[in-house]
Enzyme design. Structure first.
Site: not given
Ligand SMILES: Cc1ncc(C[n+]2csc(CCOP(=O)(O)OP(=O)(O)O)c2C)c(N)n1
Length: 806
Positions: A496, A549, A552, A594
């Site tokens: 992504e 990305q 998590d 994050h």
């Protein structure tokens, strides 16, 4: 266009009589294999059986268009395809049913997978690639329904890359200009899985040559389509994916009856020709499929199918229909088919016997060896009768098992524990010789054993000079990826925001412009199939770097990483490898999603993948260089808050390597060892500095590689010096700190060197709270680390290290 059910009357026979009759015999033999296979399970010779009865005809049709170099990613119903291609023999089929633990007998899985889990051998015994263009390739089957879908994305997409990337044209053992088709197969009920939709969408977006068959028998075990999907009709639902006439965007969608031989052949020819030529994917919904023996040997379908349904299944059995058609078309008389059936029944049964004999013979020989030793021992032993019983039990077993030998042997040794019979040692020696053999049978090949395995990659130190610039962390990675893409045309990177943007932290900035949209590409938000795309590409000889990305979000892809990627090399006993690099970033930034560091979750589910946790971007670059030189898969977790920190760019950025499995001492000390990794390295170093101010000399070790872990025992070496140790990370309590503790204290034998109880310090059991204060009280901080180490020193010498803060 969505085709209506194909009518056999419209079909012009392109097939000659011999071919039709051969098809009938293969289909019939396959059905017999199912019937006999079921019998073998019910009679106790095999543990579990799942078979392809009812799906024979569609697979015969598929086999006609399946070429060498093509790939299959299907499931446990596909035996007829494998037989028709000659990719699996009847004897191999039965060997797998019996769990014959030998690559020669069961080349798919060497007895490691349950039956009907097929896999071609892409690798030579030395781990190097075979010429895949000479094989009918089959990626290794799995049991979780729908799990064949993610890697199909990559298996199909590889053809696109091979066709359009000029720099790959020399890789002729993997592709011929991208002409290869990836054939998928899935059950109707498994189409209710999210991963099915994700993969179908991804293949369509990527315009990759996949021909996906859906075997629709109306059930998923006992649950009917009514509960599986809207409108109970998967090809109706998929209509939105169909391409408009004259365009290449979307799918060709077919619906065809599973008992209609000519229509099936025509459909497969048309779908596959288009996919091969134009890279237009196709969905073939095979309807009116039956399951004559029910789902598996675990139950009987009479419990959930109505009388009418069972009668219908008999009438529309594809073999019966095929037979009727052959007779009606005048291809052969019924008597001739009867004769074939008699011969083929015999053939399958004799082959089954041969597989059983081959499976049991070596075990019976081992039983005889043990029996002979027991005979030698028994006359002088106090428990002669009990020993004789063990022997008789082993010799009379109907289904001989090595487990029973191991159990009997240990029983015998217990009976003999106080005896001084010389032959006892013969028994012990015999047992000792078995251990490595069993290890090799059941536990070998978790990681690569080839010359290229990650542990063999030599260390090349980074080189610095006065000219080496100090740059941001992300620029280090950028230079590293640039060098990788330049050096190795097989490298493709995607994820992504990886393409146009160059990833959210600019590791790939500018590289799409430099290497093109096929080498560095954007993907949709689809973590599972990002990994599947990478697995499929890697299975076809490419070297993907797949980006997730944030750490998590690896959880979305964890199932496929665990079930497929991590087990692949092991479950094929070195028959297949997928050397892909998964890149992600994590640990500490902000908020619940994050800042996660679920490292224990990952390392426990990903045995079979190297899990690397570099503390900065230079270490990360070194790991990427190591992984690219190896043929093991690896997951690299970059430190999220390190991209903007300054590091010196090594002059040999594309060359230097960081060896996997080797920790690094970041600070030498003599009083206590602080073991950590990743983002915690910086704060542990800070804590060590503070400890110095109170007279505690801490040694700080960066593990950097959780899997494999400290292969040379470097941490133990530190412990022998300090006798005290703390394991620190930001996983949950009992997570990766507990894992490290076990590695060092139990496996390396660290307990013997301890003068103080070992400690672990981790984050809180909940997710990290938002904001700086949330972070401070959720994750280990400098003060906590200081106090934990100081407490240990206080216990050792309270006068020298008095508590000054409580
Ligand atoms: C993820 C997962 N959930 C459940 C199961 C148990 N299970 C095995 S086969 C099956 C039904 C599959 O039905 P379908 O996709 O129609 O294929 P069929 O077996 O009918 O050919 C189920 C629920 C499984 N193997 N994997």
């Amino acid at each position: 266009m969505v085709l209506k059910h194909r009518e056999k009357t419209t079909f012009q026979l392109p097939l000659d009589r011999e071919e039709i009759l051969r098809d009938y015999r293969i289909a019939f033999q396959s059905r017999q294999a199912s019937v006999i296979g079921r019998r073998e399970v019910l009679s106790g010779k095999a543990k579990f059986g799942i078979f392809g009865d009812g799906k024979e005809l569609a697979q015969i049709a598929m086999a006609k268009v399946f070429r060498k170099g093509d790939f299959r990613s299907g499931y446990y119903r596909d035996q007829t395809l494998m037989f028709a291609l000659g990719a699996v023999s009847l004897q191999e089929f039965f060997a797998q049913l019996y769990a014959h633990a030998d690559v020669e007998a069961d080349p798919s899985t060497a007895g490691r997978s349950m039956n009907a889990h097929f896999a071609s051998r892409s690798l030579n015994p030395d781990g190097n690639w075979r010429n895949l263009m000479e094989l009918y390739n089959s990626s290794a089957d799995m049991s979780p329904t729908g799990s064949q879908m993610p890697r199909l994305v990559g298996l199909a997409y590889a053809s696109r890359l091979y066709r359009h990337l000029h720099e790959l044209q020399h890789l002729t053992q993997f592709s011929h200009h991208g002409d290869e088709v990836a054939f998928g197969a899935i059950g109707n009920a498994s189409c209710a899985e999210g991963v099915f939709w994700e993969a179908v969408n991804a293949v369509g977006v990527l315009m990759a040559p996949m021909v996906l068959s859906i075997w629709d028998d109306g059930y998923g075990i006992s649950v009917t389509n009514e509960h599986q999907m809207v409108k109970q009709n998967i090809s109706e639902l998929l209509k939105g994916f169909q391409r408009a006439p004259g365009t290449y965007d979307g799918y060709d969608i077919y619906s065809v009856r599973g008992w209609d031989y000519p229509a099936l052949v025509e459909t497969y020819v048309q779908a596959t020709e288009t996919a091969r030529r134009d890279h237009v994917p196709a969905l073939i919904h095979v309807v009116e499929v039956t399951q004559p023996q029910g789902h598996s040997t675990s139950g009987s379908h009479e419990r959930y199918k109505s009388k009418e349904r069972l009668e219908w299944e008999q009438e529309f059995d594809c073999l019966r229909k095929f037979r009727e058609w052959i007779v009606a078309q005048g291809v052969a008389a019924a008597e001739m088919l009867d004769q074939f059936e008699r011969e083929d029944k015999l053939l399958v049964e004799n082959t089954r016997k041969a597989a059983w004999e081959a499976y049991t013979r070596p075990i019976r020989e081992e039983i005889q060896e043990v029996a002979d030793i027991l005979d030698e021992i028994a006359p002088g032993a106090a428990h002669a009768a009990a020993l004789a019983q063990i022997k008789d039990r082993l010799l009379s077993a109907q289904t001989p098992l090595r487990r029973d030998i191991a159990v009997g042997l240990r029983e015998a040794l217990l009976l003999l524990k106080d005896e001084r019979i010389p032959a006892k040692q013969v028994l012990i020696d015999w047992k000792k010789r078995q251990d490595p053999l069993q290890e090799e049978r059941y536990s070998s090949h978790l990681y690569s054993r080839s010359a290229e395995c990650a542990l063999n990659v030599p260390e090349i130190k980074p080189v610095y000079s006065e000219r080496s610039p100090v740059v941001h962390g992300f620029e280090i990675l950028n230079a590293c990826f640039d060098a990788m893409l330049a050096r190795d045309p097989r490298v493709v990177a995607f994820g992504e925001d990886v393409g146009r943007l160059g990833d959210v932290n600019q590791g790939f900035a500018g590289l799409q412009a430099k290497y093109g949209e096929l080498r560095v590409s954007d993907t949709g938000i689809r973590e599972t199939t990002i990994i599947g795309q990478a697995i499929g590409l890697a299975l076809r000889g490419l070297r993907p770097i797949a980006e997730i990305q944030y750490l998590d979000y690896v959880l979305y892809a964890l199932q496929i990483m665990s079930d497929d990627l991590a087990t692949l090399h092991w479950r094929t006993k070195g028959g297949q490898k997928a050397p892909l690099i998964v890149r992600t970033r994590g640990h500490r930034l902000e908020g619940i999603w994050h800042s996660g560091s679920p490292m224990a979750g990952l390392i426990h589910l990903l045995r079979g993948v190297h899990v690397l946790v570099p503390r900065n971007m230079t270490q990360a670059a070194g790991f990427y260089n190591s992984l690219l030189r190896s043929d093991d898969p690896g997951l690299v977790v970059e430190v999220l808050n390190g991209y903007r920190l300054k590091e010196t760019l090594p002059d040999n950025i594309g060359e230097f390597t960081v060896p996997v499995g080797v920790p690094e001492v970041l600070r030498e000390g003599t009083d206590i060892t602080l073991v950590t990794y990743g983002a915690c390295c910086r704060i542990v170093l800070e804590a060590a500095e503070r400890l110095r101010q109170v007279g505690v000399d801490a040694e700080v070790i960066d593990v950097q590689s959780l899997l494999p872990f400290d292969v040379h025992g470097g941490i133990l070496e530190s412990l022998t010096k300090t006798s005290r140790i703390v394991f620190i990370d930001e996983d949950v309590p009992g997570g990766a700190t507990a894992y490290m503790l076990q590695e060092v204290i139990e496996k390396q034998g660290g307990y013997a060197w301890l003068d103080s109880p070992p400690r672990t310090l981790s984050a809180k059991p909940h997710r990290p709270a938002y904001g700086s204060d949330g972070d401070y009280w959720s994750k280990p901080n400098v003060e906590q680390i200081f106090e934990t180490a100081y407490e240990i020193m206080h216990e050792v010498d309270p006068a020298r290290y008095p508590f000054f803060y409580r």
